[in-house]
Write an enzyme that holds these catalytic residues in place. Structure first.
Site, short mmCIF file in Angstrom:
data_model
loop_
_atom_site.label_atom_id
_atom_site.label_comp_id
_atom_site.label_asym_id
_atom_site.label_seq_id
_atom_site.Cartn_x
_atom_site.Cartn_y
_atom_site.Cartn_z
N LYS A 1 38.36 41.19 44.94
CA LYS A 1 38.45 40.42 46.18
C LYS A 1 38.94 41.35 47.28
O LYS A 1 39.38 42.47 47.01
CB LYS A 1 39.37 39.21 46.04
CG LYS A 1 40.73 39.50 45.42
CD LYS A 1 41.50 38.22 45.12
CE LYS A 1 40.99 37.52 43.90
NZ LYS A 1 40.30 36.27 44.16
N ARG A 2 38.86 40.87 48.49
CA ARG A 2 39.38 41.63 49.63
C ARG A 2 40.84 42.01 49.37
O ARG A 2 41.62 41.20 48.85
CB ARG A 2 39.25 40.76 50.88
CG ARG A 2 39.78 41.33 52.16
CD ARG A 2 39.28 40.49 53.33
NE ARG A 2 39.53 39.07 53.13
CZ ARG A 2 40.59 38.41 53.65
NH1 ARG A 2 41.48 39.06 54.38
NH2 ARG A 2 40.72 37.12 53.47
N HIS B 1 38.71 28.06 57.04
CA HIS B 1 38.77 28.88 55.82
C HIS B 1 40.13 29.52 55.60
O HIS B 1 40.26 30.32 54.66
CB HIS B 1 37.72 29.99 55.87
CG HIS B 1 36.33 29.54 55.60
ND1 HIS B 1 35.84 29.31 54.33
CD2 HIS B 1 35.30 29.27 56.45
CE1 HIS B 1 34.57 28.93 54.40
NE2 HIS B 1 34.23 28.90 55.67
N THR C 1 36.08 31.68 45.80
CA THR C 1 34.86 31.39 45.05
C THR C 1 34.68 32.40 43.93
O THR C 1 33.94 32.13 42.98
CB THR C 1 33.62 31.40 45.97
OG1 THR C 1 33.62 32.59 46.76
CG2 THR C 1 33.63 30.18 46.88
N LYS D 1 46.67 38.02 48.57
CA LYS D 1 45.91 38.00 47.32
C LYS D 1 46.65 38.72 46.20
O LYS D 1 46.30 38.60 45.03
CB LYS D 1 44.52 38.57 47.55
CG LYS D 1 43.67 37.69 48.48
CD LYS D 1 42.29 38.28 48.71
CE LYS D 1 41.48 37.45 49.71
NZ LYS D 1 41.05 36.15 49.19
N LYS E 1 33.07 31.85 40.05
CA LYS E 1 32.06 32.68 39.40
C LYS E 1 32.56 33.21 38.07
O LYS E 1 31.83 33.22 37.07
CB LYS E 1 31.68 33.83 40.33
CG LYS E 1 31.04 33.41 41.63
CD LYS E 1 31.06 34.54 42.65
CE LYS E 1 30.72 34.03 44.05
NZ LYS E 1 31.04 34.99 45.10
#
Length: 799
Positions: free
Chosen positions: A535-536, A359, A643, A541, A647
């Site tokens: 998100k985290r 991952h 993901t 990110k 969504k």
């Protein structure tokens, strides 16, 4: 088995109401006239759960009768969220339950939100595992999910003066009505001690410390309850509950030490591993759940009378990331030491059973444990790893042991017959960068299975306005076959359909606006663009890039207040790991900027920044349907898949993103014209890092960015205090995640989005095309790929 054999018959609303009242009185001991709303919620849940048991038992019986292969999914996280809506919808009971509660003077929607989110995960890894369980059941593939029943989970996030504060989650303070305690299913798990070897090489491990793993089962219901699988979570208990002798000697704390040690193993997800104690606890947790799970599946396998040599014909084990990497050495140990299989044969047999999902491309996320710690906690496993290391060196030249550490990524690779990436780009980068030498030695081992999301949770349940419109337009078969959404495409040029699509989006935005006002004190305009990044919190990110652009936009608005501005609400959601100082600084900066921008009389009608506390699955279910713009802005080459991007796009949000992770495939599916691309590619990222002073050069080339960094340094957003030296130093001197080189392109792309959003008809058409073209990103498709390409598992349902 006929397709509809297991589908339950729906009760009448009157019968269902009677059953709720019966549970309220007999299971909770409450008089209906004096029961609280939470009592009614528990009674409702128990009534729904009653309808799960029969198809659950039938699925189990059918699996044993077929004598086929089961899938065992090992994951340290299962971010399942609230189950009441999930189970009710999959059973087809939502309308019945709503009518029944109305007869009783209660509101279904008001009750279901009272259920606490199960604190069993952190982010995408755990939510993916939950989607996979849903799809395994929907497809009728016999499966168990295995993990830990965390007492407190990750943590509950609060903000104090903009700073993240972590409190223990208390989700089990409420009764968890969905689980079934299994006191008869227990296994001893050992740590430490020594190993005795005989002359013929047989080994016996004598652990010094032991705990008991006790099982709790949650049924996982597939669509229309045609199949039900099991999520089995382990809770740690002491071998001896209480040392009465120590207590009687006056050592009252010591008397409870065994219980305290055991419960520590299943209390917290991801204990802070910046300390030696934290590292030891984390490794113990990983072995604890792997050891219990393997013993459990072997017990089940043996109960059916099979020879151990046929294990791979009946068992497929998937390691979700490196957390279950000890499954390889543990399965070898059990086969060799307890079942008499020769060592080399045990390696081959274990490998036939095991698959590994990678991952991450981040080196720090590929776990490494010190050899000393592994040898101390798991001496027999360390010996097995040493032998695996020698074989890997001989076969590939790649060590599993290096610089005094056990490399769990390499261990997972050599023990798996298939290694899969989670997007097309990620899989190629895994081959090229992460496991280059191992891939060269085993060129057929790495395969791609791009992630997906379950449409039952992430469209049907979460977004009633849109899912209702879809069903009215093309029927309801899309729920079990998401690629049928392509039937929406002919309607995107129909004015009435677009008006209804826009109405559905606005209804979700109004609902979110009301919730943010009532629960977080944020007053936002539902007619503004909702620009969402959830998100985290992590440097790759790049929430930092987002908030820097927000400041730059604020500056432009203040400089030219008479210009035409598109009202925008920037919404953030996510948690930073407790020990991740840089991520926590970014959170504080976002909150500081929000405090300044939201009260500015010049810009507050055009720009708002909102960061609600304690992002979780239930919050995501509110945010995702309301999003106009999805922020997928990670540094290219760093996001494995994502993901959340799936969504959001599925729910009609347009994406601004880099060519990273599944963004590449999403853009291919929805069309480049319906996706806002910016930034360097993965190859360009690697090349840019070789250039001297690339960050400083990017800042100097962008007066707008330089001004923003100057404002942060001057304390414009922090009361004159320069509290962000860590962020500024990183951006000027070693901007590894390339925020500064990507800033200018990101800013200009956002301004094009401003223009495009003002054309409501065209924007809605693009949003509708995103929904219509996202069917391929169903987790049903992903699981079908795993079943055929990795597990060799078959559905128990007929077409």
């Amino acid at each position: 088995m006929p397709k509809d054999t297991l589908t339950p018959t729906l009760p009448t609303a009157a019968r269902f109401a009677d059953d709720i009242v019966t549970h309220l009185m007999s299971s909770l001991g409450k008089d209906p006239d004096h029961a609280s709303d939470n009592d009614w919620r528990v009674a409702l849940s128990l009534t729904v759960r009653d309808r799960v048991v029969d198809p659950w038992f039938e699925s189990t019986r059918a699996t044993y009768a077929a004598a086929g292969k089961r899938v065992y999914y090992l994951s340290l996280e299962f971010l399942i969220g609230r189950l009441i809506e999930d189970v009710t919808i999959n059973l087809g009971l939502e309308k019945v339950a709503t009518k029944a509660l109305k007869r009783l003077g209660k509101d279904y929607d008001a009750l279901v939100v009272l259920e606490a989110d199960a604190a069993l995960g952190n982010g995408g890894l755990g939510r993916l595992a939950a989607c996979f369980l849903d799809s395994l059941s929907t497809l009728g593939i016999p499966a168990y999910g295995y993990g830990i029943r965390y007492e407190h989970g990750l943590f509950e996030q609060h903000f104090r003066d903009g700073v993240q504060v972590e409190n223990a989650e208390a989700w089990l303070a409420q009764r968890n009505v969905w689980e079934f305690e299994r006191p008869e299913v227990t296994y001893e798990v050992g740590f430490g001690g020594h190993v005795d070897y005989t002359e013929d090489g047989a080994a016996t491990w004598h652990p010094t410390d032991k705990v008991i793993a006790k099982a709790y089962d949650t049924p996982v219901v597939g669509w229309q309850a045609k199949w039900v699988n099991t999520l089995r979570l382990w809770s740690a208990l002491p071998v001896v509950n209480f040392d009465l002798d120590a207590f009687n000697r006056g050592d009252h704390l010591g008397a409870s030490a065994p219980e305290s040690f055991a419960r520590t193993l299943s209390r917290v997800l991801y204990p802070d591993d910046t300390t030696d104690q934290g590292k030891e606890l984390r490794l113990k947790q990983e072995y604890f759940f792997v050891a219990a799970s393997l013993r459990d599946l072997l017990r089940r396998f043996q109960s059916e009378g099979y020879e151990i040599e046929t294990l791979a014909d009946h068992v497929a084990i998937q390691m979700n990331d490196t957390h279950p990497a000890l499954a390889g050495p543990e399965l070898i140990r059990l086969l060799v030491d307890e079942h008499g299989v020769a060592f080399d044969a045990a390696i081959d047999l274990a490998r036939e059973c095991l698959g590994y999902t990678n991952h991450t491309l981040l080196p720090e996320a590929l776990e490494r444990w010190s050899e000393g710690l592994v040898k101390h906690l798991l001496p027999r496993h360390y010996a097995i790893i040493c032998l695996l290391n020698l074989r890997s060196l001989e076969a590939t030249g790649t060590p599993i042991l290096e610089h005094g550490e056990v490399k769990m990524g390499e261990l997972s690779f050599v023990m798996a017959h298939r290694v899969n990436g989670v997007s097309a780009l990620h899989t190629e980068l895994v081959k090229e960068l992460v496991f280059h030498d191992l891939h060269a030695a085993y060129p057929d081992r790495i395969v791609n299975q791009t992630n997906g999301v379950t449409p039952r949770r992430w469209l049907l349940s979460t977004n009633a306005p849109l899912s209702t419109l879809i069903t009215k337009t093309i029927g309801d078969d899309w729920v079990a076959d998401l690629e049928q959404l392509t039937a929406l495409e002919p309607h995107v040029d129909n004015a009435a359909f677009l008006r209804n699509f826009d109405k559905a989006k606005r209804a979700n935005k109004v609902a979110l606006s009301n919730w943010l006002r009532d629960h977080h004190g944020a007053a936002i305009d539902p007619d503004a663009m909702f620009d969402i990044q959830i998100k985290r919190i992590h440097e790759y990110k790049r929430q930092l890039l987002n908030i820097l652009e927000t400041i730059a936009l604020w500056n432009d608005m203040r400089d030219t207040p008479t210009a035409t501005w598109t009202p925008r609400v920037k919404i953030f959601g996510g948690k930073a790991a407790p020990g991740y100082a840089m991520a926590k600084s970014v959170i504080r900066l976002i909150n500081d900027v929000a405090a300044t921008v939201n009260t500015d009389p010049v810009t507050r009608d055009w720009l708002q920044v909102v960061f609600p506390e304690n992002y979780n699955v239930s919050m995501a279910e509110r945010l995702i349907p309301a999003a106009d713009l999805s922020e997928q802005i990670s540094t290219a080459g760093k996001e494995a898949s994502g993901t959340g991007n799936m969504k959001l796009s599925l729910n009609g949000a347009l994406t601004i993103g880099t060519l990273d992770g599944a963004n590449v495939e999403i853009r291919d599916h929805v069309g480049a014209e319906n996706f806002y691309l910016f930034g360097l590619t993965a190859e360009q990222v690697r090349a840019r890092r070789t250039q001297p002073d690339y960050a400083r050069a990017a800042i100097e080339a962008s007066p707008r960015l330089k001004r923003v960094l100057g404002q942060i340094a001057d304390g414009v957003f922090s009361g004159g205090e320069n509290r962000y030296g860590d962020i500024l130093g990183m951006l000027w001197d070693h901007d590894y995640f390339l925020v500064t080189p990507d800033f200018a392109d990101y800013f200009e792309t956002q301004r094009q989005i401003d223009v495009d959003y003002r054309d409501r008809k065209d924007w809605t058409r693009k949003a509708a095309l995103n929904t219509a073209r996202m069917g391929w990103f169903s987790s049903d498709r992903t699981i079908a790929g795993y079943a055929s390409d990795i597990w060799g598992a078959k559905s128990m349902l007929t077409n």
